[in-house]
Write an enzyme that holds these catalytic residues in place. Structure first.
Site, mmCIF file in Angstrom:
data_model
loop_
_atom_site.group_PDB
_atom_site.id
_atom_site.type_symbol
_atom_site.label_atom_id
_atom_site.label_comp_id
_atom_site.label_asym_id
_atom_site.label_seq_id
_atom_site.Cartn_x
_atom_site.Cartn_y
_atom_site.Cartn_z
ATOM 1 N N ASP A 188 -10.347 -1.037 6.572
ATOM 2 C CA ASP A 188 -10.952 0.001 7.417
ATOM 3 C C ASP A 188 -11.707 -0.638 8.575
ATOM 4 O O ASP A 188 -12.429 -1.621 8.381
ATOM 5 C CB ASP A 188 -11.942 0.830 6.608
ATOM 6 N N ASP A 190 -6.815 -2.025 1.228
ATOM 7 C CA ASP A 190 -7.365 -1.083 2.206
ATOM 8 C C ASP A 190 -8.099 -1.910 3.255
ATOM 9 O O ASP A 190 -8.877 -2.803 2.905
ATOM 10 C CB ASP A 190 -8.333 -0.139 1.481
ATOM 11 N N ARG A 237 0.835 -1.210 0.000
ATOM 12 C CA ARG A 237 0.000 0.000 0.000
ATOM 13 C C ARG A 237 0.859 1.246 0.000
ATOM 14 O O ARG A 237 1.732 1.423 0.849
ATOM 15 C CB ARG A 237 -0.922 0.006 1.222
ATOM 16 N N ARG A 264 -5.489 1.501 -4.698
ATOM 17 C CA ARG A 264 -4.692 0.860 -3.664
ATOM 18 C C ARG A 264 -4.701 -0.658 -3.800
ATOM 19 O O ARG A 264 -5.707 -1.258 -4.179
ATOM 20 C CB ARG A 264 -5.144 1.296 -2.266
HETATM 21 C C1 X6L Z 1 -17.154 13.394 -3.022
HETATM 22 C C2 X6L Z 1 -15.937 13.419 -2.386
HETATM 23 C C3 X6L Z 1 -17.791 12.182 -3.211
HETATM 24 C C4 X6L Z 1 -15.361 12.237 -1.946
HETATM 25 C C5 X6L Z 1 -17.226 11.010 -2.761
HETATM 26 C C6 X6L Z 1 -16.045 8.585 -1.700
HETATM 27 C C7 X6L Z 1 -14.073 9.777 -1.189
HETATM 28 C C8 X6L Z 1 -15.425 7.419 -1.308
HETATM 29 C C9 X6L Z 1 -13.465 8.617 -0.801
HETATM 30 C C10 X6L Z 1 -15.999 11.029 -2.108
HETATM 31 C C11 X6L Z 1 -15.377 9.790 -1.658
HETATM 32 C C12 X6L Z 1 -14.137 7.442 -0.858
HETATM 33 C C13 X6L Z 1 -13.125 2.360 -2.436
HETATM 34 C C14 X6L Z 1 -13.716 3.075 -3.482
HETATM 35 C C15 X6L Z 1 -12.321 4.336 -2.460
HETATM 36 C C16 X6L Z 1 -13.519 1.005 -2.249
HETATM 37 C C17 X6L Z 1 -15.010 1.260 -4.109
HETATM 38 C C18 X6L Z 1 -13.491 6.182 -0.429
HETATM 39 C C19 X6L Z 1 -12.000 6.068 -0.415
HETATM 40 N N1 X6L Z 1 -12.266 3.160 -1.786
HETATM 41 N N2 X6L Z 1 -14.644 2.542 -4.317
HETATM 42 N N3 X6L Z 1 -13.200 4.322 -3.476
HETATM 43 N N4 X6L Z 1 -14.461 0.521 -3.111
HETATM 44 N N5 X6L Z 1 -15.910 0.702 -4.913
HETATM 45 O O1 X6L Z 1 -13.049 0.286 -1.343
HETATM 46 O O2 X6L Z 1 -14.144 5.198 -0.116
HETATM 47 S S1 X6L Z 1 -11.432 5.771 -2.067
HETATM 48 MG MG MG Z 2 -11.628 2.637 2.607
HETATM 49 MG MG MG Z 3 -8.569 2.969 4.676
#
Ligand code: X6L
Ligand code: MG
Ligand code: MG
Length: 166
Positions: free
Chosen positions: A97, A95, A83, A92
């Site tokens: 959490d 992850d 990571r 990544r």
């Molecule tokens: C505006 C700003 C809208 C930020 C959404 C959503 C940021 C999710 C971070 C957001 C925003 C995240 C995963 C992912 C990520 C995962 C799937 C996060 C962290 N991690 N998509 N995107 N699975 N499908 O584990 O969750 S980045």
């Molecule tokens: Mg996450």
């Molecule tokens: Mg995390």
């Protein structure tokens, strides 16, 4: 002992191998017992960074570790799986959490419990509802949150299992 639930995700490298290895590493930790493992789902990337699709799953653990030590273990396992944190919210290899830790509420740097955006994320709620439907988060059960969310795009991958032989 405390029951905690963890969310696992990967969208770089051999994604299934990353998740399997993460479960093995958690199981191998002295103070952690993995008590439930969800099915694996392929999920569209969520968030502002364009990136490839994820595999997501959730596990339940029983642990004698305090929440902060459990977080440190998760971060150490992530690092052992390559990571890197170059881009916030970027792709990544692994992850892990903490979603819930015995229902405890905490808001500290790097550790907010329950996970503040858990109920907005289908890629978390769908696998979590498989293993912890009765867990109450923000006044509603995970099953109720799951029933209310748009989970289109979250696709079961029954060909990928985190239990038993690969
Ligand atoms: C505006 C700003 C809208 C930020 C959404 C959503 C940021 C999710 C971070 C957001 C925003 C995240 C995963 C992912 C990520 C995962 C799937 C996060 C962290 N991690 N998509 N995107 N699975 N499908 O584990 O969750 S980045
Ligand atoms: Mg996450
Ligand atoms: Mg995390």
């Amino acid at each position: 002992m405390v029951e905690a639930t963890l969310g696992l995700g990967s969208n770089l490298g051999d994604r299934a191998a990353m998740l399997r290895s993460a479960v093995a590493a958690l199981s191998a930790a002295d103070a952690v017992a993995v008590t439930a493992i969800s099915p694996v789902y392929e999920t569209p990337p969520w968030g502002p960074v364009p990136q490839g699709p994820y595999l997501n799953a959730c596990v339940a653990v029983e642990t004698s570790l305090p929440a902060r030590a459990l977080l440190d273990l998760c971060l150490a396992i992530e690092r052992r799986h390559g990571r890197e944190r170059a881009v916030r919210w970027g792709p990544r290899t692994l992850d892990i959490d903490i979603l819930d830790y015995g229902g405890q509420h905490l808001d500290e740097p790097g550790l907010a419990l329950p996970h503040p955006r858990l109920v907005e994320r289908a890629f978390v709620l769908v696998p979590l509802a498989d293993i912890a439907p009765g867990l109450v988060v923000e006044g509603r059960t995970v099953a109720a949150w799951r029933a209310a969310i748009d989970a289109s795009g979250v696709a079961a991958r029954p060909d990928i299992s985190l239990t038993g032989p690969a």
